[in-house]
Design a protein around this motif. Structure first.
Motif, PDB file in Angstrom:
ATOM      1  N   GLN A 188      10.453  -8.047   2.254  1.00  0.00           N
ATOM      2  CA  GLN A 188      10.226  -9.259   3.035  1.00  0.00           C
ATOM      3  C   GLN A 188       8.866  -9.209   3.729  1.00  0.00           C
ATOM      4  N   ARG A 203      13.707  -4.883   3.810  1.00  0.00           N
ATOM      5  CA  ARG A 203      12.750  -5.261   4.856  1.00  0.00           C
ATOM      6  C   ARG A 203      11.325  -5.085   4.369  1.00  0.00           C
ATOM      7  N   VAL A 210      17.877  -7.377   2.919  1.00  0.00           N
ATOM      8  CA  VAL A 210      16.830  -7.974   3.751  1.00  0.00           C
ATOM      9  C   VAL A 210      17.395  -8.337   5.121  1.00  0.00           C
TER      10      VAL A 210
END
Lengths: 541, 317
Positions: free
Chosen positions: B270, B267, B254
């Motif tokens: 998230q 990513r 992340v």
């Protein structure tokens, strides 16, 4: 290949940097420079959270900056004056009731798939955008009251509304109502979002991968920009390559190391980063985002302290907007002066009414019965003067306002919640102050946040009592009925004065779009809504 | 016997995946908001601005109008067919988001773990081998330093030096092996430090065992004793740790993927959580759980190769 770092130039550049960022004029556009065609412009945005490139659907401002290059609109808007000027439409007529618009179209315009742009194509496009309904969150308000479009002849189209929509003319200049090829509307909305869009712009979209990359190449036969563009032919750039770099320092570093030509952030580039960019020979461009300035809206409905006009007027005086601009941003950062940012057409300066006056605020609070306690906060009937402001992050700006209000005895409680919770709180009225912002270069945009007659948002429902709401709705309705610019200007001047005086809105700061440019970039321009306009851009060797 | 062991583990894995799906489903549906309201809020439109018909149409589009138990079984059946549904925020099938990012994160994770093993083992080996006191102390303190720097800081530092100042490697992007190096180093620094710490400790323990004294008495060199005898016995705890570190790759990714602008699973996870993009979150959690289960299965299968006592223990049970 790589330029050595010029450490010595840093302090000088720092001084120049401060001078350049307020001016707005491009320091790189030296006289005698003749544009050189060719080259690929590399631009890095911060993110692409919506993951959509269709101009009709997208609200994400970074995508709209790209859409401006691939799709043209009926009209264009002058960034300096806010005036609507011809583009795909050579001229137009608006009925006195602001319900019928007739556009005469420019001849010889084609979409990049070869289809001619005619009245039928415009009708298909407007109908297609209206049919998107809530999928086009901006289209919903831009086309409010839309009834139908009629093809009069090949070059003439009439647009009819059920209710007056004087803001529609400005809407025709936006990317949201950009005219796309009729074939585009045979694709599903999802496919259009993913890049199946064909416009008549100076560039065509080669590829688009959400949040990763986009590539635009120039259209060699382009010859129909608006009069606001200097270069009336094909673009100078061969192509535009887009990437997304989330981390500010990495984006700025990529610019100063020459990996990209334009760094396009969402939050203003920090003063330190501006100096880095200038030390590397680059420059900073800026333009306040037209539309609703960053403002807090009160809740007068829950019987809290802000139900009292005197308290609201005290709050208006207790915010030090000048200090906010200079400490949260930098010395000559524009100070907010109305419920609109200064680039919004019909913006009327209210800075006298928004002046910082802590003594006046204290007097008003005394008058309203809120007496200073021993802890520095004010009390009335044993209750503390606490205002709840739900935020997702307690930013330095929020904390500064909290500090400013404390000086007059108001306890601003920054309640940190998730974005999802905040939506709920705004809808249910569990706040004293709620934030609202929105970008559009027309003052009618504020109606979506404050006008109870058209909006069911918490910021509209709770911010005014019955009498105030009637007056506010009346002013917004007048604005949408007034076709004549002078008349519109007067209505919106009244509206801005009224909202500030009645404490329906508490402007905090002006929102500014910045762009960092490398030393190679020439001819940079913002559109009226502070998007990129690449027609005049060229790269020096 | 081995086959039964593997089949049993596979059955366990399916059970784990089902449990993970159920828990995510429950958590996501207990969150205090509806995805449609959030989706609209992201576009500055409040859910109140829509007519009930428009809202109903949107909910029907995302299957949110069905009773919760119907949604649960619908989604479970979809998953069995490896159909993850559509992303609400990105308007595309989840698999289309997942597959390219999975490859990117896998490449990053594998490179990082390779670095972790090489650096971790080397540091631990040297820490046990080197006899010059200052070097020995330094090697034993090094892991503590490696663990204490936050990855985003290391990442930004590496970018500053190797991308911006020296210009050797790209700062951003996920195409090409060059873009793998800096992020993999960033991820490998804390993990190799942890591995080195654990391995040094267990190497010390092994070296104190009586069989080492025997080996030494046979006249074997220190290098042979340490590499052939001690390291093999010390490897078990390190292997367990390695399995866990591998499983945590996505969580670490992340930060690294954000700093280096890599298009990866971390990513995606998230962003999906922030947007409450239910189907994407579910898919990512399931993929990560599947990876975790698979890695631990592999680790379990390697144990007996290193230490025959592990299968003995299974037999006696």
């Amino acid at each position: 290949m790589r330029k050595p770092r010029r450490i010595g130039a840093l302090s000088l550049a720092a001084v120049m940097g401060l001078a350049a960022c307020g001016g707005g004029g491009s320091p790189t556009a030296a006289a005698g420079d003749t544009p050189v065609p060719g080259g690929t412009l590399k631009i890095a945005f911060w993110d692409d959270a919506q993951g959509c490139i269709d101009p009709n659907q997208v609200y994400w401002i970074e995508s709209r900056s790209l859409d401006r290059q691939i799709a043209d609109s009926l009209t264009d808007q002058d960034p300096e004056t806010g005036k609507i000027v011809p583009w795909l439409a050579t001229d137009w007529a608006v009925s006195d009731d602001a319900k019928t618009y007739t556009f005469n179209l420019r001849k010889g315009v084609t979409f990049s798939d070869g289809t001619p742009l005619d009245a039928a194509a415009v009708k298909t496009s407007l109908d297609g955008t209206f049919a998107l309904g809530p999928r086009s969150v901006l289209g919903l308000t831009y086309l409010a009251g839309y009834a139908s479009s009629t093809v009069v002849d090949a070059d003439t189209v009439t647009v009819d509304f059920d209710t007056p929509n004087a803001a529609f003319l400005q809407a025709t200049s936006t990317t949201t109502l950009a005219i796309l090829s009729p074939k585009t509307y045979q694709e599903t909305p999802e496919q259009r979002c993913a890049g199946k869009v064909v416009g008549s712009g100076a560039f065509t979209l080669d590829s688009y991968t959400a949040a990763k990359q986009a590539r635009l190449t120039k259209r060699k036969d382009y010859a129909w920009p608006s009069s606001l563009v200097k270069n009336q032919g094909a673009a100078y750039l061969d192509a535009i390559e887009v990437s997304y770099i989330k981390e500010d320092s990495v984006r700025v570093g990529s610019l100063t190391s020459g990996a990209i030509d334009i760094a396009w952030p969402r939050e203003p580039i920090s003063e330190a980063d501006q100096q880095l960019i200038q030390a590397a020979g680059g420059s900073i461009e800026s333009r306040p985002l037209p539309g609703i300035s960053y403002q807090l809206v009160p809740n007068v409905a829950k019987g809290g302290p802000l139900a009292d006009l005197t308290v609201r007027q005290a709050l208006q005086k207790a915010i030090d907007r000048k200090t906010y601009a200079s400490t949260i941003y930098w010395a000559d950062y524009p100070v907010v002066a109305s419920v609109f940012d200064s680039t919004t057409p019909h913006f009327a300066d209210q800075s006298a009414a928004l002046a910082y006056d802590p003594d006046g605020a204290a007097r008003l609070l005394d008058e309203a019965g809120w007496k200073l306690g021993s802890d520095g906060y004010r009390y009335k009937d044993g209750k503390k003067l606490t205002l709840v402001d739900p935020v997702t992050v307690a930013s330095p700006g929020d904390q500064l306002v909290q500090d400013q209000l404390k000086k007059v005895g108001i306890d601003l409680s920054l309640k940190v919640v998730t974005a999802a919770q905040r939506v709920e709180i705004f809808a249910s009225g569990g706040f004293d102050l709620a934030l609202t912002v929105l970008t559009r270069a027309d003052p009618s945009v504020l109606g979506s946040a404050l006008d109870q007659a058209v909006s069911k948002q918490g910021t509209a429902i709770y911010s005014q009592d019955g009498a105030t709401a009637t007056k506010v709705s009346e002013l917004f309705a007048k604005g949408l009925q007034a076709v004549d610019p002078t008349k519109r200007g007067l209505v919106y001047a009244d509206l801005q004065k009224y909202l500030v005086e009645q404490g329906v809105s508490f402007p905090v700061f002006e929102r500014v779009q910045l762009a960092g440019l490398s030393s190679k970039v020439r001819g940079f321009a913002f559109t009226s809504e502070a998007f990129l306009r690449a027609n005049d851009i060229w790269l020096s060797k | 016997m081995m086959l039964r062991y593997i089949l049993g583990r596979l059955a366990q894995a399916v059970g784990v995946l089902w449990a993970v799906f159920t828990v995510t489903f429950v958590v996501l549906y207990l969150l205090p908001s509806n995805p449609v309201a959030l989706l609209l809020a992201a576009g500055d439109v409040q859910v109140e601005d829509l007519s009930p018909e428009q809202l109903a149409a949107l909910e029907a589009k995302y299957g949110l109008d069905e009773p919760v138990y119907v949604q649960y079984f619908d989604q479970l059946w979809q998953l069995v067919r490896l159909d993850f549904g559509n992303s609400i925020s990105k308007n595309v099938p989840v698999s289309q988001l997942l597959v390219p990012r999975l490859g990117s994160t896998l490449a990053l994770g594998m490179t990082a773990i390779l670095l972790t093993v090489v650096v971790g083992v080397a540091v631990a080996y040297l820490a046990a081998y080197v006899q010059w006191r200052p070097a020995r102390v330094l090697l034993r303190r090094l892991p503590a330093v490696g663990v204490s720097f936050p990855p985003f800081f290391i990442g930004l530092l590496l970018i500053q030096v190797f991308a911006f100042s020296l210009g050797w490697l790209p700062a951003t992007g996920s195409d090409g092996w060059q873009t793998l190096i800096l992020p993999a180093i960033t991820m490998a620094i804390p993990t190799s430090a942890m591995l080195a710490q654990v391995l040094t400790r267990s190497l010390d323990d092994s070296l104190a065992e009586p069989y080492i004294t025997t080996a030494r008495a046979k006249g074997l060199s220190r290098h042979v004793v340490q590499a052939r005898h001690a390291l093999r016995n010390a490897a078990l705890p390190a292997l367990t740790l390695l399995g866990m570190l591998l499983g945590a790759t996505v969580a670490e990714a992340v930060v690294v993927e954000t700093v280096f602008t890599r298009d990866g699973l971390g990513r995606l996870a998230q962003e999906a959580v922030l947007a409450q993009d239910v189907h994407v979150v579910q898919a990512v959690v399931l993929v990560v759980a599947a990876a975790f289960v698979a890695i631990n299965l592999v680790v379990d299968l390697i144990y007996p190769l290193i230490d025959p006592r592990v299968t003995h223990a299974h037999r006696t049970h």
